[in-house]
Design a protein around this motif. Sequence first.
Motif, PDB file in Angstrom:
ATOM      1  N   GLY A  49       0.805  -1.214   0.000  1.00 46.44           N
ATOM      2  CA  GLY A  49       0.000   0.000   0.000  1.00 46.44           C
ATOM      3  C   GLY A  49       0.837   1.263   0.000  1.00 46.44           C
ATOM      4  N   ALA A  50       1.707   1.420   0.999  1.00 49.58           N
ATOM      5  CA  ALA A  50       2.569   2.607   1.054  1.00 49.58           C
ATOM      6  C   ALA A  50       3.961   2.255   1.551  1.00 49.58           C
ATOM      7  CB  ALA A  50       1.943   3.670   1.951  1.00 49.58           C
ATOM      8  N   GLY A  51       4.279   0.970   1.591  1.00 45.82           N
ATOM      9  CA  GLY A  51       5.576   0.530   2.079  1.00 45.82           C
ATOM     10  C   GLY A  51       5.451  -0.257   3.368  1.00 45.82           C
ATOM     11  N   ALA A  52       6.459  -1.054   3.663  1.00 46.49           N
ATOM     12  CA  ALA A  52       6.466  -1.878   4.874  1.00 46.49           C
ATOM     13  C   ALA A  52       6.700  -1.012   6.109  1.00 46.49           C
ATOM     14  CB  ALA A  52       7.544  -2.951   4.767  1.00 46.49           C
ATOM     15  N   ASP A  53       6.189  -1.469   7.228  1.00 44.35           N
ATOM     16  CA  ASP A  53       6.445  -0.762   8.482  1.00 44.35           C
ATOM     17  C   ASP A  53       7.935  -0.821   8.842  1.00 44.35           C
ATOM     18  OD1 ASP A  53       3.610  -0.233   9.230  1.00 44.35           O
ATOM     19  OD2 ASP A  53       3.532  -2.429   9.254  1.00 44.35           O
ATOM     20  N   PHE A  54       8.544  -1.988   8.574  1.00 42.69           N
ATOM     21  CA  PHE A  54       9.954  -2.189   8.908  1.00 42.69           C
ATOM     22  C   PHE A  54      10.644  -2.893   7.740  1.00 42.69           C
ATOM     23  CE2 PHE A  54       7.508  -2.337  12.833  1.00 42.69           C
ATOM     24  CZ  PHE A  54       8.151  -1.375  13.618  1.00 42.69           C
ATOM     25  N   SER A  55      11.810  -2.423   7.381  1.00 45.40           N
ATOM     26  CA  SER A  55      12.589  -3.091   6.338  1.00 45.40           C
ATOM     27  C   SER A  55      13.997  -3.346   6.853  1.00 45.40           C
ATOM     28  CB  SER A  55      12.636  -2.260   5.052  1.00 45.40           C
ATOM     29  OG  SER A  55      13.315  -1.030   5.260  1.00 45.40           O
ATOM     30  N   PHE A  56      14.603  -4.430   6.380  1.00 47.71           N
ATOM     31  CA  PHE A  56      15.926  -4.844   6.851  1.00 47.71           C
ATOM     32  C   PHE A  56      16.783  -5.229   5.653  1.00 47.71           C
ATOM     33  CE2 PHE A  56      12.756  -5.790  10.025  1.00 47.71           C
ATOM     34  CZ  PHE A  56      13.328  -5.383  11.225  1.00 47.71           C
ATOM     35  N   GLU A  57      18.026  -4.774   5.657  1.00 49.17           N
ATOM     36  CA  GLU A  57      18.977  -5.149   4.616  1.00 49.17           C
ATOM     37  C   GLU A  57      20.019  -6.063   5.236  1.00 49.17           C
ATOM     38  OE1 GLU A  57      22.182  -5.269   1.720  1.00 49.17           O
ATOM     39  OE2 GLU A  57      22.274  -4.878   3.871  1.00 49.17           O
ATOM     40  N   ALA A  58      20.076  -7.307   4.769  1.00 49.66           N
ATOM     41  CA  ALA A  58      20.989  -8.301   5.347  1.00 49.66           C
ATOM     42  C   ALA A  58      21.865  -8.925   4.266  1.00 49.66           C
ATOM     43  CB  ALA A  58      20.191  -9.385   6.087  1.00 49.66           C
ATOM     44  N   ILE A  59      22.295  -8.107   3.318  1.00 52.98           N
ATOM     45  CA  ILE A  59      23.141  -8.579   2.221  1.00 52.98           C
ATOM     46  C   ILE A  59      24.492  -7.882   2.244  1.00 52.98           C
ATOM     47  CG2 ILE A  59      23.376  -8.768  -0.297  1.00 52.98           C
ATOM     48  CD1 ILE A  59      20.286  -8.865  -0.407  1.00 52.98           C
ATOM     49  N   GLY A  60      24.472  -6.550   2.294  1.00 52.79           N
ATOM     50  CA  GLY A  60      25.726  -5.811   2.356  1.00 52.79           C
ATOM     51  C   GLY A  60      26.117  -5.121   1.070  1.00 52.79           C
ATOM     52  N   THR A  61      25.140  -4.776   0.215  1.00 54.53           N
ATOM     53  CA  THR A  61      25.433  -3.982  -0.977  1.00 54.53           C
ATOM     54  C   THR A  61      24.675  -2.665  -0.894  1.00 54.53           C
ATOM     55  OG1 THR A  61      23.600  -4.751  -2.392  1.00 54.53           O
ATOM     56  CG2 THR A  61      25.575  -6.131  -2.305  1.00 54.53           C
ATOM     57  N   THR A  62      25.230  -1.637  -1.477  1.00 54.84           N
ATOM     58  CA  THR A  62      24.583  -0.332  -1.400  1.00 54.84           C
ATOM     59  C   THR A  62      23.266  -0.320  -2.170  1.00 54.84           C
ATOM     60  OG1 THR A  62      25.953   0.442  -3.255  1.00 54.84           O
ATOM     61  CG2 THR A  62      26.732   0.915  -1.024  1.00 54.84           C
ATOM     62  N   ASP A  63      23.187  -1.073  -3.255  1.00 55.10           N
ATOM     63  CA  ASP A  63      21.935  -1.116  -4.029  1.00 55.10           C
ATOM     64  C   ASP A  63      20.789  -1.678  -3.188  1.00 55.10           C
ATOM     65  OD1 ASP A  63      23.165  -0.031  -6.228  1.00 55.10           O
ATOM     66  OD2 ASP A  63      23.419  -1.947  -7.283  1.00 55.10           O
ATOM     67  N   THR A  64      21.056  -2.764  -2.468  1.00 58.16           N
ATOM     68  CA  THR A  64      19.978  -3.361  -1.665  1.00 58.16           C
ATOM     69  C   THR A  64      19.680  -2.512  -0.431  1.00 58.16           C
ATOM     70  OG1 THR A  64      21.669  -4.855  -0.732  1.00 58.16           O
ATOM     71  CG2 THR A  64      20.240  -5.735  -2.458  1.00 58.16           C
ATOM     72  N   MET A  65      20.665  -1.774   0.056  1.00 53.69           N
ATOM     73  CA  MET A  65      20.407  -0.859   1.171  1.00 53.69           C
ATOM     74  C   MET A  65      19.433   0.242   0.754  1.00 53.69           C
ATOM     75  SD  MET A  65      24.215  -0.523   2.859  1.00 53.69           S
ATOM     76  CE  MET A  65      25.022  -1.959   3.583  1.00 53.69           C
ATOM     77  N   ILE A  66      19.629   0.801  -0.427  1.00 50.16           N
ATOM     78  CA  ILE A  66      18.719   1.839  -0.922  1.00 50.16           C
ATOM     79  C   ILE A  66      17.343   1.237  -1.215  1.00 50.16           C
ATOM     80  CG2 ILE A  66      18.286   3.413  -2.843  1.00 50.16           C
ATOM     81  CD1 ILE A  66      21.325   3.878  -2.941  1.00 50.16           C
ATOM     82  N   ALA A  67      17.338   0.019  -1.771  1.00 47.09           N
ATOM     83  CA  ALA A  67      16.053  -0.639  -2.042  1.00 47.09           C
ATOM     84  C   ALA A  67      15.284  -0.868  -0.744  1.00 47.09           C
ATOM     85  CB  ALA A  67      16.288  -1.967  -2.760  1.00 47.09           C
ATOM     86  N   ALA A  68      15.989  -1.267   0.306  1.00 44.19           N
ATOM     87  CA  ALA A  68      15.329  -1.481   1.599  1.00 44.19           C
ATOM     88  C   ALA A  68      14.769  -0.174   2.138  1.00 44.19           C
ATOM     89  CB  ALA A  68      16.314  -2.093   2.591  1.00 44.19           C
ATOM     90  N   LEU A  69      15.547   0.901   2.028  1.00 38.76           N
ATOM     91  CA  LEU A  69      15.072   2.202   2.495  1.00 38.76           C
ATOM     92  C   LEU A  69      13.831   2.643   1.737  1.00 38.76           C
ATOM     93  CD1 LEU A  69      15.426   4.797   4.167  1.00 38.76           C
ATOM     94  CD2 LEU A  69      17.018   5.600   2.401  1.00 38.76           C
ATOM     95  N   GLU A  70      13.845   2.476   0.439  1.00 36.89           N
ATOM     96  CA  GLU A  70      12.708   2.905  -0.378  1.00 36.89           C
ATOM     97  C   GLU A  70      11.510   1.970  -0.235  1.00 36.89           C
ATOM     98  OE1 GLU A  70      14.246   3.273  -4.334  1.00 36.89           O
ATOM     99  OE2 GLU A  70      15.258   5.189  -3.906  1.00 36.89           O
ATOM    100  N   SER A  71      11.715   0.798   0.379  1.00 35.58           N
ATOM    101  CA  SER A  71      10.620  -0.155   0.569  1.00 35.58           C
ATOM    102  C   SER A  71       9.792   0.128   1.807  1.00 35.58           C
ATOM    103  CB  SER A  71      11.169  -1.585   0.670  1.00 35.58           C
ATOM    104  OG  SER A  71      11.738  -2.011  -0.538  1.00 35.58           O
TER     105      SER A  71
END
Length: 390
Positions: free
Chosen positions: A279-301
């Motif tokens: 709907g408008a994004g998850a309440d909580f997102s977690f990045e457990a990979i260690g790449t900057t691309d997935t960190m930004i994706a987690a933030l935007e999620s």
Amino acid sequence: MEQAKFSVETAGRVIICRAAISWTPNTPLSVEEVEVDPPKACEVRIKVISTGICGTDNHVLEGQFSFPFPIIVGHEGAGIVESVGEGVTTVKPGDKVLTLPIPQCRECSSCLSPKGNFCFKEESVTIFLSPHDPISQSPTGLMLDGTSRFTCRGRKIYHFAGTSTFAEYSVLSEISVAKIDSAAPLDKVCVFSCGFSTGYGAAINTARVTPGSTCVVFGLGGVGLSVAMGCKASGAARIIGVDINEGKFARAKAVGVTDCLNPRHFKKPIQQVVVEMTGAGADFSFEAIGTTDTMIAALESCHLSYGVCVIVGVAPFKARLAFNPMLFLSGRTLKGGSLGEWKTQDCLPKLVNDYLHGKINTDPLITHILPFDKINKAMGLLRGGKSSLL
């Protein structure tokens, strides 16, 4: 009786044993005989029974961090105290212990505060204090007194994270071990030294996941699965897992993940998929990979108004995040944490007790058990996208 025997026979003496040494970056580990010195004051020598393999170990071996070589890595260890140095009071020979890559000195401002856990005696703390100068602030790879306890072929071998568990015996500062229940199976609870505690604590302590919430976890390795377990334990209603390796999906669903997404199956960015799903994004997102691309994706999620994004994965030291600051103006929060923000000596033994009483089941996180001489095979399993335990 057997533990007492080896303590009497070896205490105060150099022990010759096997260790997996990395002589230079990007080369296979070499299992060789090393000399392990006795513990000095406020130090403990342990017999390492089991050790997990963590992505951070691999980062060091690939030269992504500025640690000195030759080095013995490994930090997810469980073992038995062989002998102790002068002044040690918290453990004795024969005690079962976890190794602590984040120590608890009980003296620095971090340890004395009820917030946070990143002890200033942690070997890499200078990097975090001066991240702009990685050369002069490189980790020493040495004990707190500035010396090493390992020798091989007449050469000094460096320590890693104050633990160096890829060895049959290792010397640690007293503040880097935690006594655990004598009933704990060491081949099961070694994951509490880092991987499980890091992910589980990221959900419970760092994010403070709330009942009924929606969470998204990027990366479904051992740490990501531990995040999912923490989200489930906190009462999350929906847990979305994101990974390009679909071989991890069955295990993820077994520990509580409700939806599994492979970014390669979508023509749009995966963060857009998550936002549309929620709907408008998850309440909580977690990045457990260690790449900057997935960190930004987690933030935007995460939810644009009140979403909390927690960075758990460890990126290469020279990596830098770049994103539009407007992402925060609407109310998002970006957080980080180390080893789940647990006060390690105080809290990790309690987590082990929860395991012993059936409140936590970390057994699904262990995918392989291999003998020490197969350590390069174990590293290959990790690099191939599978969790591993020695």
